[in-house]
Design an enzyme around this catalytic site. Structure first.
Site, short mmCIF file in Angstrom:
data_model
loop_
_atom_site.label_atom_id
_atom_site.label_comp_id
_atom_site.label_asym_id
_atom_site.label_seq_id
_atom_site.Cartn_x
_atom_site.Cartn_y
_atom_site.Cartn_z
N GLY A 137 20.28 -19.03 19.79
CA GLY A 137 18.90 -19.36 20.08
C GLY A 137 17.96 -18.81 19.02
O GLY A 137 18.27 -17.84 18.33
N HIS B 236 15.23 -14.64 17.15
CA HIS B 236 15.87 -13.44 16.62
C HIS B 236 15.64 -13.28 15.11
O HIS B 236 16.36 -12.52 14.46
CB HIS B 236 17.38 -13.48 16.90
CG HIS B 236 17.72 -13.69 18.33
ND1 HIS B 236 17.27 -12.84 19.31
CD2 HIS B 236 18.45 -14.65 18.95
CE1 HIS B 236 17.73 -13.26 20.48
NE2 HIS B 236 18.43 -14.37 20.29
N HIS C 181 17.25 -10.85 24.45
CA HIS C 181 16.48 -11.96 25.01
C HIS C 181 15.48 -11.44 26.03
O HIS C 181 14.93 -12.22 26.82
CB HIS C 181 17.41 -12.98 25.68
CG HIS C 181 18.51 -13.45 24.79
ND1 HIS C 181 19.77 -12.90 24.81
CD2 HIS C 181 18.52 -14.41 23.83
CE1 HIS C 181 20.51 -13.50 23.91
NE2 HIS C 181 19.79 -14.42 23.29
N GLY D 272 -12.37 4.84 13.97
CA GLY D 272 -12.18 5.80 15.05
C GLY D 272 -11.63 7.15 14.68
O GLY D 272 -11.14 7.88 15.55
N SER E 181 -11.96 8.54 2.62
CA SER E 181 -12.99 8.70 1.59
C SER E 181 -13.89 9.89 1.86
O SER E 181 -14.46 10.47 0.92
CB SER E 181 -13.84 7.42 1.51
OG SER E 181 -14.43 7.14 2.77
N SER E 182 -14.02 10.30 3.13
CA SER E 182 -14.92 11.41 3.45
C SER E 182 -14.51 12.69 2.74
O SER E 182 -15.34 13.42 2.19
CB SER E 182 -14.95 11.65 4.96
OG SER E 182 -15.43 10.52 5.64
N THR F 251 -24.86 5.52 6.01
CA THR F 251 -23.80 6.50 5.78
C THR F 251 -24.37 7.90 5.99
O THR F 251 -25.54 8.06 6.36
CB THR F 251 -23.24 6.41 4.34
OG1 THR F 251 -24.26 6.86 3.42
CG2 THR F 251 -22.84 4.97 3.99
#
Length: 546
Positions: free
Chosen positions: A57, A60, A218, A386, A429-430, A474
């Protein structure tokens, strides 16, 4: 659950055509029996060797069509999702690729596959074709079962059979090697979710803190439900059961298979756990981690082991054309090389020294930033990814953990040290921006002992490299006005300016820098920039201690 597809009726044929269109030209082809009979075969096949045929089937992927190519399968026969291909489809594949040396069918131990491939083999023999069939039953999930399922360990058989066929062995030899390999394979899987079939209503039978051990490919229920645990504990359970089947001696190859939806990051954690477990001592070759025998989007993985001998090791190491096969690698220890020593930025001036006022100020600022972790994460989850609170808190904790090593009597040297700490401890980046800020401020402070001017110099460099200015939503919206006021020595005024600047970001409906610049106006409205809120918090603490 949501899926990418056009019509449920055409999903398999469209997926197979997608495979053909993205494979190297001249490597794969399909029979003109599409869509009723779905057979993918080697375009370069000349029938001079034993043909290796497998299938089953769909759902997969990359199995089975993804493993068609020189050194592995000659042809793959696909049914619809989780449905065995028909007898006619298998027989058509046999007729298409079988020459004088015959064909070997590699079949997973499911009733539909056994019956359809088996009847096709009998019909092919009646037509004069030399056909043998090997059934793979490698799943150890259900103790004492008469007919274990065939799961990801089937790929070992594809590889070993394909190797001997490519080398020119006769059908008897290829079949014997494949059957012996199938006998020596054990597999076990686990998942944190069931799979979702496109076009069908999905109901996950597992609770939020449950997983299943021994699921089939399955989505059929596992042999037992288990509570959500650290990966090391889950792997320990699986490897203990596998170890009980393979014995204490001999080298083995290990296949680490992604059942469809486990992110690469987590697969790396799983691989590390397996190769740190006691069973690692029996592993010589590793294949994966990779999605090789999936169950649509099942959030799970499986482990398969096969006992090695010289022939099997050569077969598993041999290069093949299909890209879906992950080359085997020898088990090895992690290589570690020494990192170059970082030169000190200020040598003697960076030696540790204490200053009660500076220690108290720095400690209070860091502790306040740590206390804001949850709130900043909450805000950032609405306008970014977050993690602002966690990133800032990580930097603050790093500074606190090294405060006894800082040259606190020397503000310029302290800022340089803080810049170095943040460059390595804060992600994203902070961390880089604040490291630039403190590093540039340190240099300016060393040249002229004017803190406000030095901080403005740091801001100048930070905005130059970062590209953000006032109004871009920012941390600069709080930091710039605060430092402008600070030049007059008015600390309380600077704190008020920072708070006002942070509050102003609520009304900025378009961010021009940072992660928030990727967020729509509707999601930004009324939410302050978390970086600006953090800056305002710092000035609040500084003003309170002034």
């Amino acid at each position: 659950m949501k899926h990418f597809f056009n019509r449920r009726e055409t999903i398999v044929t469209e997926a197979l055509d997608g495979l053909l269109l993205t494979s190297s030209a001249g490597r794969l082809a399909r029979l003109d029996t599409f869509p009723d009979i779905k057979v993918i075969l080697r375009a370069d096949w000349d029938k001079s060797k034993v043909a290796i045929i497998s299938g089953g089937g769909a759902g997969h992927e990359p199995s089975h069509a993804g493993f068609v190519g020189k050194g592995m399968l000659t042809a793959a026969v696909s049914g619809e999702i989780f449905a065995s291909p028909s007898v006619d489809a298998v027989l058509t594949a046999i007729r298409a690729v079988t020459g004088p040396k015959g064909a070997l069918l590699v079949v997973k131990n499911y009733t539909g596959d056994r019956l359809n491939f088996g009847l096709a083999a009998e019909k092919a023999r009646a037509e004069g074709f030399a056909v043998e069939m090997v059934i793979v039953a490698d799943d150890i999930a259900i103790p004492g079962i008469n007919q274990p399922r065939g799961v990801a360990g089937t790929l070992f058989v594809h590889k070993i059979a394909g190797y001997h066929a490519e080398a020119g062995a006769d059908l008897k030899t290829v079949s014997a090697q494949a059957a012996a390999a199938a006998h020596d394979i054990v597999s076990l899987g686990m998942s944190l979710s069931t799979c979702s079939v496109p076009g069908q209503t999905h109901e996950d039978r597992l609770g939020a803190n449950e997983g299943e051990l021994g699921l089939g490919i399955h989505g059929e229920p596992g042999v037992e439900r288990i509570s959500l645990q650290p990966v090391a504990d889950l792997v320990a359970t699986m490897t203990e059961r596998l170890a009980g089947k393979v014995g204490d001696t001999g080298d083995h190859a290990l296949l680490i298979n992604n059942l469809g939806a486990v992110p690469p990051l987590e697969m790396g954690v799983i691989a590390n756990a397996v190769l740190s477990s006691p069973i690692a001592g029996r592993v010589r070759l590793i294949i994966g981690p990779a999605p090789m025998m999936t169950a649509l989007n099942m959030n799970g993985f499986s482990l398969s082991l096969i006992r090695l001998d010289g022939d099997r090791e050569a077969a598993l190491k041999a290069a093949v054309a299909p890209h879906a096969w992950t080359p085997a690698t020898e088990r090895h220890e992690i290589a570690i090389v020494p990192a170059p020593q970082r030169p000190s930025m200020r040598n003697a001036a960076t030696s540790a020294s204490d200053d009660k006022h500076n220690r108290r100020l720095l400690t209070a600022v860091c502790e306040h930033l740590i206390s804001l972790e949850s709130e900043l994460n909450r805000l950032d989850s609405r306008v970014g990814d977050g993690d602002t609170g966690s990133t800032v808190a990580t930097g603050a904790r790093s500074i606190l953990s090294r405060i006894d090593t800082l040259p606190l009597k020397d503000p310029a040297a302290t800022m340089a040290s803080v810049g170095e700490i943040l460059s390595t401890s804060m992600g994203g980046s902070s961390g880089v921006l604040l490291s630039i800020f403190f590093t540039a401020a340190s240099k300016a402070m060393a040249e002229k002992a004017d803190l406000a001017a030095a901080l403005l110099a740091g801001l100048d460099r930070m905005t130059f490299y970062g590209g953000a200015g006032v109004g871009d939503r920012t941390m600069v919206d709080a930091l710039a006005p605060a430092l402008a006021v600070l030049t007059s020595g008015n600390v309380a005024g600077a704190a008020k300016a920072a708070a006002t600047g942070a509050e102003s970001t609520k009304a900025m409906r378009k961010a021009k820098a940072g992660r928030a610049s990727y967020v729509g106006e509707r999601d930004l409205e009324g939410v302050p920039d978390p970086g600006a809120v953090a800056v305002a918090g710092v000035f609040e603490v500084v003003a309170a201690l002034a």
